[in-house]
Design a protein around this motif. Structure first.
Motif, mmCIF file in Angstrom:
data_model
loop_
_atom_site.group_PDB
_atom_site.id
_atom_site.type_symbol
_atom_site.label_atom_id
_atom_site.label_comp_id
_atom_site.label_asym_id
_atom_site.label_seq_id
_atom_site.Cartn_x
_atom_site.Cartn_y
_atom_site.Cartn_z
ATOM 1 N N ASN A 123 0.837 -1.215 0.000
ATOM 2 C CA ASN A 123 0.000 0.000 0.000
ATOM 3 C C ASN A 123 0.867 1.257 0.000
ATOM 4 O OD1 ASN A 123 -2.603 -1.410 0.393
ATOM 5 N ND2 ASN A 123 -1.634 -1.981 2.328
ATOM 6 N N LYS A 172 -4.561 8.830 -8.095
ATOM 7 C CA LYS A 172 -5.489 8.121 -7.216
ATOM 8 C C LYS A 172 -6.739 8.970 -7.037
ATOM 9 C CE LYS A 172 -5.209 5.316 -3.075
ATOM 10 N NZ LYS A 172 -5.046 4.113 -3.904
ATOM 11 N N VAL A 227 -9.882 9.077 -4.569
ATOM 12 C CA VAL A 227 -10.253 8.487 -3.281
ATOM 13 C C VAL A 227 -11.544 7.676 -3.383
ATOM 14 C CG1 VAL A 227 -10.907 9.006 -0.900
ATOM 15 C CG2 VAL A 227 -9.053 10.287 -1.997
ATOM 16 N N ASP A 228 -12.533 8.237 -4.036
ATOM 17 C CA ASP A 228 -13.833 7.567 -4.095
ATOM 18 C C ASP A 228 -13.764 6.233 -4.843
ATOM 19 O OD1 ASP A 228 -14.827 9.683 -2.763
ATOM 20 O OD2 ASP A 228 -15.749 10.660 -4.497
ATOM 21 N N ASN A 260 -10.968 4.378 -5.063
ATOM 22 C CA ASN A 260 -9.966 3.499 -4.459
ATOM 23 C C ASN A 260 -9.204 2.725 -5.540
ATOM 24 O OD1 ASN A 260 -8.609 2.631 -2.211
ATOM 25 N ND2 ASN A 260 -9.912 0.837 -1.920
ATOM 26 N N GLU A 312 -6.320 1.273 -7.843
ATOM 27 C CA GLU A 312 -4.952 0.846 -7.551
ATOM 28 C C GLU A 312 -3.980 1.387 -8.582
ATOM 29 O OE1 GLU A 312 -3.831 -3.066 -6.699
ATOM 30 O OE2 GLU A 312 -5.454 -3.412 -5.260
#
Lengths: 278, 164
Positions: free
Chosen positions: A20, A116, A118-119, A121, A123
């Motif tokens: 991560n 990225k 956020v909503d 997610n 990768e």
């Protein structure tokens, strides 16, 4: 005889890796001499090359040319040059439907960003895939320019950037810079904000400096107001040749430098939080 | 990180470019360059601006103006080669969008022909040196020219008459 079973390129085994990583954005880019025969009115033809994957478009002001040169080392300042005559070429963003990836194009620049959201997610697709895509996209552009007038892209700079957003909340109380960065001891009281820029020359195989690693760390805020560290690592410089292949080589070297530097600069406990696997 | 699209980074870029908080793109009516902090930088930028505005055919033939890319690279070269208090260069346009940075004194002449980004021919002639001077091709490293200009500056200071 063994054959590769997958077209997905493998990550080099010697590079550190994380489950991560705090990556927020990765940018691959080239800068080149303006192509013969290209005019702003043809920008739609360039968009057509990528429209199937990048169906959205936005128009922005151009990025000025940037060059890394060496000799006397000192920072420059930004000054205006009011060039108002001659054609002004805009920059275009060609965006994927989710806006997680985009191509930036102007008459002397070509960039591919992953970011990225956020909503979603989403990768990080990994550098090894991004550079394969970028090579294909740059080749499409070169072929297009070559159809306008026989020519190759003449690359004069290549650039790779990793922009990390380090979220304090994931650190369980680790809210000091020294919790995250090995070299920061900012005294007994943590400052409200700070900004650090470190630049280092990178030499080619002949020992000539041709590129630069630029590390920037600063305190900042997310759009939702959360306090974060933004840690940006960029390698920018002149490829060893003007071809797209030479530019891609510099991007690969730059990626290795960045990933290695990231591991060297950040603390073991931070890397544990990000799930370092090697 | 000007090519970055992160909102915070982009805001920082706008702030760096304009010197103020900016929430629209209206401030981008002109093109910007990164310039070295030299005493003579304003006159250098003014001269480059002038050369980028030349009309096509300015030489009586078909010469284009100096390209913005070459002008920008020239500033980067100056940042890497010229001491902050060094002498100001003369800047001469070429016939192919190229340009020359030149320094002339009683003891030495230095010329940098900027043929394109990462493509510079550097020449120096010094009194008492080789008849044709010395010539080298340079790409990204201008440390040699920095040495030449430092010598030129030191010689100029040494040649000044002592204050009464």
């Amino acid at each position: 005889m063994m054959h590769a079973m997958s077209t997905m390129p493998l990550r080099p085994q010697h590079l550190p890796d994380y489950r991560n990583p705090p990556l927020n954005e990765v940018v691959l880019g080239i800068q080149f001499a303006p192509a013969r025969g290209y005019q702003e009115i043809r920008a739609g033809e360039v968009w057509n090359l990528y429209k199937a994957e990048f169906p959205l478009v936005e128009e922005l002001p151009p990025i000025a040319p940037m060059f890394e040169t060496f000799g006397i080392s000192r920072p420059s300042t930004i000054m205006n040059v009011g060039l108002v005559t001659g054609p002004i070429h805009n920059r275009f963003w060609f965006l994927s439907p989710e806006k997680t990836e985009l191509i930036q194009f102007q008459q002397d620049r070509f960039l591919h960003n992953w970011r990225k959201v956020v909503d979603l997610n989403n990768e990080y697709p990994r550098f090894d895939k991004m550079i394969v895509d970028f090579e294909r996209e740059a080749q499409l552009l070169e072929n297009y320019f070559n159809d306008l007038s026989p020519q190759n892209l003449l690359c004069n700079q290549a650039e790779v950037s990793y922009i990390n957003q380090i979220d304090f909340k994931k650190g369980e109380g680790r809210d000091k810079a020294s919790d995250w960065f090995r070299f920061t001891n900012l005294g007994s009281a943590e400052p409200d904000d700070f900004s650090i820029v470190v630049r280092r020359n990178l030499k080619n195989t002949s020992g000539v400096p041709t590129a630069r690693l630029i590390c920037e760390i600063s305190t900042n805020f997310t759009p939702l107001g959360a306090r974060i560290f933004v840690f940006t690592l960029t390698v920018r410089g002149a490829p060893e040749g003007t071809t797209v292949a030479a530019a891609l080589d510099l991007l690969r070297v730059g990626r290795e430098v960045i990933v290695t530097e990231f591991a060297a600069v950040t603390t073991d406990s931070a890397q544990e939080i990000w799930g370092r696997v090697r | 990180m000007i090519q970055s699209i992160t909102a915070t980074a982009y805001t920082r870029y706008l702030r760096a470019e304009t010197g103020a908080d900016v929430s629209s793109h209206a401030a981008f009516s002109s093109r910007r360059i990164s310039a070295p902090p030299h005493n003579h930088i304003i006159s250098v930028i003014g001269r480059l601006d002038e050369l980028c505005r030349l009309e096509a055919g300015w030489d009586g033939y078909v010469a284009p103006p100096v390209s913005f890319s070459n002008a920008n690279f020239a500033l980067s070269v100056l940042a890497s080669a010229c001491p902050p208090n060094g002498p100001a260069p003369q800047i001469v346009p070429g016939s192919d969008g190229d340009l020359q940075l030149e320094w002339h004194s009683d003891i030495a002449d230095i010329e940098l022909h900027i043929r394109g980004p990462n493509n510079v021919r550097a020449w120096r002639f010094i009194q008492g040196g080789a008849d044709d001077g010395e010539e080298i091709d340079l790409t990204t490293d201008f440390g040699v020219v920095a040495g030449w200009l430092a010598e030129l500056s030191e010689a100029a200071v040494a040649a000044r008459p002592a204050a009464a």
